[in-house]
Motif scaffolding. Structure first.
Motif, PDB file in Angstrom:
ATOM      1  N   ALA A  86       0.886  -1.167   0.000  1.00 25.19           N
ATOM      2  CA  ALA A  86       0.000   0.000   0.000  1.00 25.19           C
ATOM      3  C   ALA A  86       0.919   1.211   0.000  1.00 25.19           C
ATOM      4  O   ALA A  86       1.319   1.706   1.056  1.00 25.19           O
ATOM      5  CB  ALA A  86      -0.920  -0.014   1.208  1.00 25.19           C
ATOM      6  N   ASP A  87       1.314   1.646  -1.206  1.00 24.82           N
ATOM      7  CA  ASP A  87       2.289   2.734  -1.344  1.00 24.82           C
ATOM      8  C   ASP A  87       1.833   4.019  -0.669  1.00 24.82           C
ATOM      9  O   ASP A  87       2.648   4.739  -0.090  1.00 24.82           O
ATOM     10  CB  ASP A  87       2.589   2.993  -2.826  1.00 24.82           C
ATOM     11  N   GLU A  88       0.530   4.316  -0.731  1.00 32.70           N
ATOM     12  CA  GLU A  88       0.022   5.546  -0.120  1.00 32.70           C
ATOM     13  C   GLU A  88       0.195   5.561   1.396  1.00 32.70           C
ATOM     14  O   GLU A  88       0.210   6.605   2.026  1.00 32.70           O
ATOM     15  CB  GLU A  88      -1.446   5.784  -0.499  1.00 32.70           C
ATOM     16  N   LEU A  89       0.366   4.367   1.995  1.00 26.67           N
ATOM     17  CA  LEU A  89       0.604   4.264   3.434  1.00 26.67           C
ATOM     18  C   LEU A  89       2.037   3.874   3.753  1.00 26.67           C
ATOM     19  O   LEU A  89       2.372   3.682   4.924  1.00 26.67           O
ATOM     20  CB  LEU A  89      -0.356   3.244   4.059  1.00 26.67           C
ATOM     21  N   GLY A  90       2.891   3.724   2.739  1.00 24.23           N
ATOM     22  CA  GLY A  90       4.266   3.298   2.964  1.00 24.23           C
ATOM     23  C   GLY A  90       4.321   1.953   3.654  1.00 24.23           C
ATOM     24  O   GLY A  90       5.102   1.734   4.579  1.00 24.23           O
ATOM     25  N   LEU A  91       3.528   1.007   3.186  1.00 28.83           N
ATOM     26  CA  LEU A  91       3.291  -0.242   3.887  1.00 28.83           C
ATOM     27  C   LEU A  91       3.581  -1.439   2.989  1.00 28.83           C
ATOM     28  O   LEU A  91       3.158  -1.477   1.839  1.00 28.83           O
ATOM     29  CB  LEU A  91       1.822  -0.259   4.308  1.00 28.83           C
ATOM     30  N   THR A  92       4.307  -2.418   3.524  1.00 30.82           N
ATOM     31  CA  THR A  92       4.572  -3.678   2.831  1.00 30.82           C
ATOM     32  C   THR A  92       4.333  -4.819   3.813  1.00 30.82           C
ATOM     33  O   THR A  92       4.824  -4.782   4.941  1.00 30.82           O
ATOM     34  CB  THR A  92       6.024  -3.748   2.320  1.00 30.82           C
ATOM     35  N   ILE A  93       3.580  -5.838   3.364  1.00 30.80           N
ATOM     36  CA  ILE A  93       3.291  -7.005   4.196  1.00 30.80           C
ATOM     37  C   ILE A  93       3.744  -8.237   3.429  1.00 30.80           C
ATOM     38  O   ILE A  93       3.378  -8.408   2.264  1.00 30.80           O
ATOM     39  CB  ILE A  93       1.791  -7.109   4.510  1.00 30.80           C
ATOM     40  N   GLU A  94       4.546  -9.080   4.090  1.00 25.73           N
ATOM     41  CA  GLU A  94       4.998 -10.299   3.429  1.00 25.73           C
ATOM     42  C   GLU A  94       5.141 -11.430   4.434  1.00 25.73           C
ATOM     43  O   GLU A  94       5.418 -11.213   5.614  1.00 25.73           O
ATOM     44  CB  GLU A  94       6.309 -10.077   2.699  1.00 25.73           C
ATOM     45  N   ARG A  95       4.949 -12.637   3.943  1.00 24.15           N
ATOM     46  CA  ARG A  95       5.147 -13.824   4.778  1.00 24.15           C
ATOM     47  C   ARG A  95       6.627 -14.145   4.782  1.00 24.15           C
ATOM     48  O   ARG A  95       7.256 -14.242   3.730  1.00 24.15           O
ATOM     49  CB  ARG A  95       4.341 -14.991   4.228  1.00 24.15           C
ATOM     50  N   ILE A  96       7.214 -14.312   5.971  1.00 28.70           N
ATOM     51  CA  ILE A  96       8.652 -14.577   6.077  1.00 28.70           C
ATOM     52  C   ILE A  96       8.945 -15.986   6.576  1.00 28.70           C
ATOM     53  O   ILE A  96      10.085 -16.429   6.552  1.00 28.70           O
ATOM     54  CB  ILE A  96       9.351 -13.535   6.962  1.00 28.70           C
ATOM     55  N   ALA A  97       7.924 -16.679   7.061  1.00 31.70           N
ATOM     56  CA  ALA A  97       8.022 -18.069   7.508  1.00 31.70           C
ATOM     57  C   ALA A  97       6.604 -18.633   7.411  1.00 31.70           C
ATOM     58  O   ALA A  97       5.660 -17.866   7.228  1.00 31.70           O
ATOM     59  CB  ALA A  97       8.563 -18.145   8.939  1.00 31.70           C
ATOM     60  N   PRO A  98       6.432 -19.942   7.538  1.00 31.65           N
ATOM     61  CA  PRO A  98       5.088 -20.504   7.373  1.00 31.65           C
ATOM     62  C   PRO A  98       4.007 -19.843   8.238  1.00 31.65           C
ATOM     63  O   PRO A  98       2.879 -19.690   7.790  1.00 31.65           O
ATOM     64  CB  PRO A  98       5.265 -21.973   7.737  1.00 31.65           C
ATOM     65  N   ALA A  99       4.338 -19.425   9.460  1.00 30.59           N
ATOM     66  CA  ALA A  99       3.331 -18.822  10.335  1.00 30.59           C
ATOM     67  C   ALA A  99       3.722 -17.410  10.780  1.00 30.59           C
ATOM     68  O   ALA A  99       3.214 -16.920  11.781  1.00 30.59           O
ATOM     69  CB  ALA A  99       3.092 -19.705  11.545  1.00 30.59           C
ATOM     70  N   SER A 100       4.628 -16.755  10.049  1.00 32.82           N
ATOM     71  CA  SER A 100       5.093 -15.403  10.426  1.00 32.82           C
ATOM     72  C   SER A 100       4.922 -14.419   9.282  1.00 32.82           C
ATOM     73  O   SER A 100       5.192 -14.735   8.129  1.00 32.82           O
ATOM     74  CB  SER A 100       6.568 -15.434  10.826  1.00 32.82           C
ATOM     75  N   ILE A 101       4.514 -13.214   9.656  1.00 28.06           N
ATOM     76  CA  ILE A 101       4.312 -12.127   8.705  1.00 28.06           C
ATOM     77  C   ILE A 101       5.107 -10.923   9.174  1.00 28.06           C
ATOM     78  O   ILE A 101       5.122 -10.596  10.369  1.00 28.06           O
ATOM     79  CB  ILE A 101       2.818 -11.759   8.614  1.00 28.06           C
ATOM     80  N   ARG A 102       5.776 -10.260   8.225  1.00 30.11           N
ATOM     81  CA  ARG A 102       6.479  -9.013   8.539  1.00 30.11           C
ATOM     82  C   ARG A 102       5.692  -7.859   7.932  1.00 30.11           C
ATOM     83  O   ARG A 102       5.283  -7.918   6.777  1.00 30.11           O
ATOM     84  CB  ARG A 102       7.882  -9.022   7.960  1.00 30.11           C
ATOM     85  N   ILE A 103       5.512  -6.809   8.739  1.00 31.50           N
ATOM     86  CA  ILE A 103       4.898  -5.578   8.254  1.00 31.50           C
ATOM     87  C   ILE A 103       5.976  -4.511   8.309  1.00 31.50           C
ATOM     88  O   ILE A 103       6.518  -4.218   9.375  1.00 31.50           O
ATOM     89  CB  ILE A 103       3.693  -5.158   9.110  1.00 31.50           C
ATOM     90  N   LYS A 104       6.290  -3.956   7.142  1.00 29.99           N
ATOM     91  CA  LYS A 104       7.346  -2.955   7.032  1.00 29.99           C
ATOM     92  C   LYS A 104       6.716  -1.604   6.739  1.00 29.99           C
ATOM     93  O   LYS A 104       5.836  -1.484   5.884  1.00 29.99           O
ATOM     94  CB  LYS A 104       8.318  -3.332   5.914  1.00 29.99           C
ATOM     95  N   PHE A 105       7.179  -0.593   7.468  1.00 28.36           N
ATOM     96  CA  PHE A 105       6.704   0.773   7.303  1.00 28.36           C
ATOM     97  C   PHE A 105       7.821   1.643   6.752  1.00 28.36           C
ATOM     98  O   PHE A 105       8.915   1.653   7.303  1.00 28.36           O
ATOM     99  CB  PHE A 105       6.245   1.357   8.643  1.00 28.36           C
ATOM    100  N   ASP A 106       7.539   2.350   5.667  1.00 29.51           N
ATOM    101  CA  ASP A 106       8.440   3.376   5.143  1.00 29.51           C
ATOM    102  C   ASP A 106       7.815   4.725   5.465  1.00 29.51           C
ATOM    103  O   ASP A 106       6.582   4.858   5.456  1.00 29.51           O
ATOM    104  CB  ASP A 106       8.611   3.228   3.623  1.00 29.51           C
ATOM    105  N   PRO A 107       8.625   5.742   5.744  1.00 30.67           N
ATOM    106  CA  PRO A 107       8.056   7.038   6.093  1.00 30.67           C
ATOM    107  C   PRO A 107       7.226   7.619   4.944  1.00 30.67           C
ATOM    108  O   PRO A 107       7.548   7.420   3.774  1.00 30.67           O
ATOM    109  CB  PRO A 107       9.270   7.915   6.378  1.00 30.67           C
ATOM    110  N   ILE A 108       6.151   8.298   5.303  1.00 31.66           N
ATOM    111  CA  ILE A 108       5.338   8.996   4.311  1.00 31.66           C
ATOM    112  C   ILE A 108       5.232  10.461   4.728  1.00 31.66           C
ATOM    113  O   ILE A 108       5.281  10.790   5.919  1.00 31.66           O
ATOM    114  CB  ILE A 108       3.941   8.366   4.142  1.00 31.66           C
ATOM    115  N   THR A 109       5.117  11.329   3.735  1.00 33.45           N
ATOM    116  CA  THR A 109       5.069  12.766   4.033  1.00 33.45           C
ATOM    117  C   THR A 109       3.662  13.322   4.026  1.00 33.45           C
ATOM    118  O   THR A 109       3.374  14.276   4.726  1.00 33.45           O
ATOM    119  CB  THR A 109       5.924  13.550   3.012  1.00 33.45           C
ATOM    120  N   GLU A 110       2.770  12.737   3.245  1.00 34.76           N
ATOM    121  CA  GLU A 110       1.407  13.231   3.159  1.00 34.76           C
ATOM    122  C   GLU A 110       0.438  12.225   3.740  1.00 34.76           C
ATOM    123  O   GLU A 110       0.444  11.050   3.374  1.00 34.76           O
ATOM    124  CB  GLU A 110       1.039  13.470   1.688  1.00 34.76           C
ATOM    125  N   LEU A 111      -0.403  12.690   4.647  1.00 34.03           N
ATOM    126  CA  LEU A 111      -1.411  11.827   5.244  1.00 34.03           C
ATOM    127  C   LEU A 111      -2.694  12.630   5.398  1.00 34.03           C
ATOM    128  O   LEU A 111      -2.833  13.425   6.324  1.00 34.03           O
ATOM    129  CB  LEU A 111      -0.931  11.295   6.591  1.00 34.03           C
TER     130      LEU A 111
END
Length: 141
Positions: A86-111
């Protein structure tokens, strides 16, 4: 007449007790780890349709890890291969193991409006059983 009444009462009680059992799939249970509690607020409520809310500050850059503790496999909804973005939220979600999910946040300037969220689902699977967990994930200024 008494025999019919007794059979009716026993049948009614049997139906009542059998209908009280909960045969539905168990809600996904989560542990949230490796995150900055000053920058990200996390609220979990596994008994509800939306099982949690994860909100990071708009300027925050970092990640958190979600581990499902009661399903052996968790598959997040995706919109780009194996990754949800979700680029507008600077957000990436990915599965990193069978039962684990990583949520990565990039800084955003407009909200717009001070806070924005999206609802994302993940499906848990184990031994022929499955269930879905929905989360509101977003940013705030």
């Amino acid at each position: 007449m008494n025999r019919i009444t007794l059979i009716s009462i026993i049948t009614l009680l049997s139906i009542t007790f059998m209908s009280c059992s909960d045969d539905g799939p168990m809600p996904l249970q989560w542990e949230i780890a490796d995150y900055d509690t000053e920058e990200i607020s996390v609220g979990l409520s596994p008994a509800y349709y939306i099982q949690g809310q994860i909100i990071a500050k708009a300027e925050y850059s970092g990640e958190l890890i979600m581990l499902c503790t009661n399903y052996s496999e968790v598959i997040p909804e995706t919109n780009a291969g194996d990754v949800f973005t979700a680029d507008e939220l600077g957000l990436t979600i990915e599965r990193i193991a069978p039962a684990s999910i990583r949520i990565k946040f990039d800084p955003i300037t407009e909200l717009p409006a001070g806070e924005a969220t999206i609802t994302v689902g993940s499906t848990g699977k184990r031994k022929g059983e499955s269930n879905i967990a929905m989360f509101n994930i977003g940013r705030r200024s």
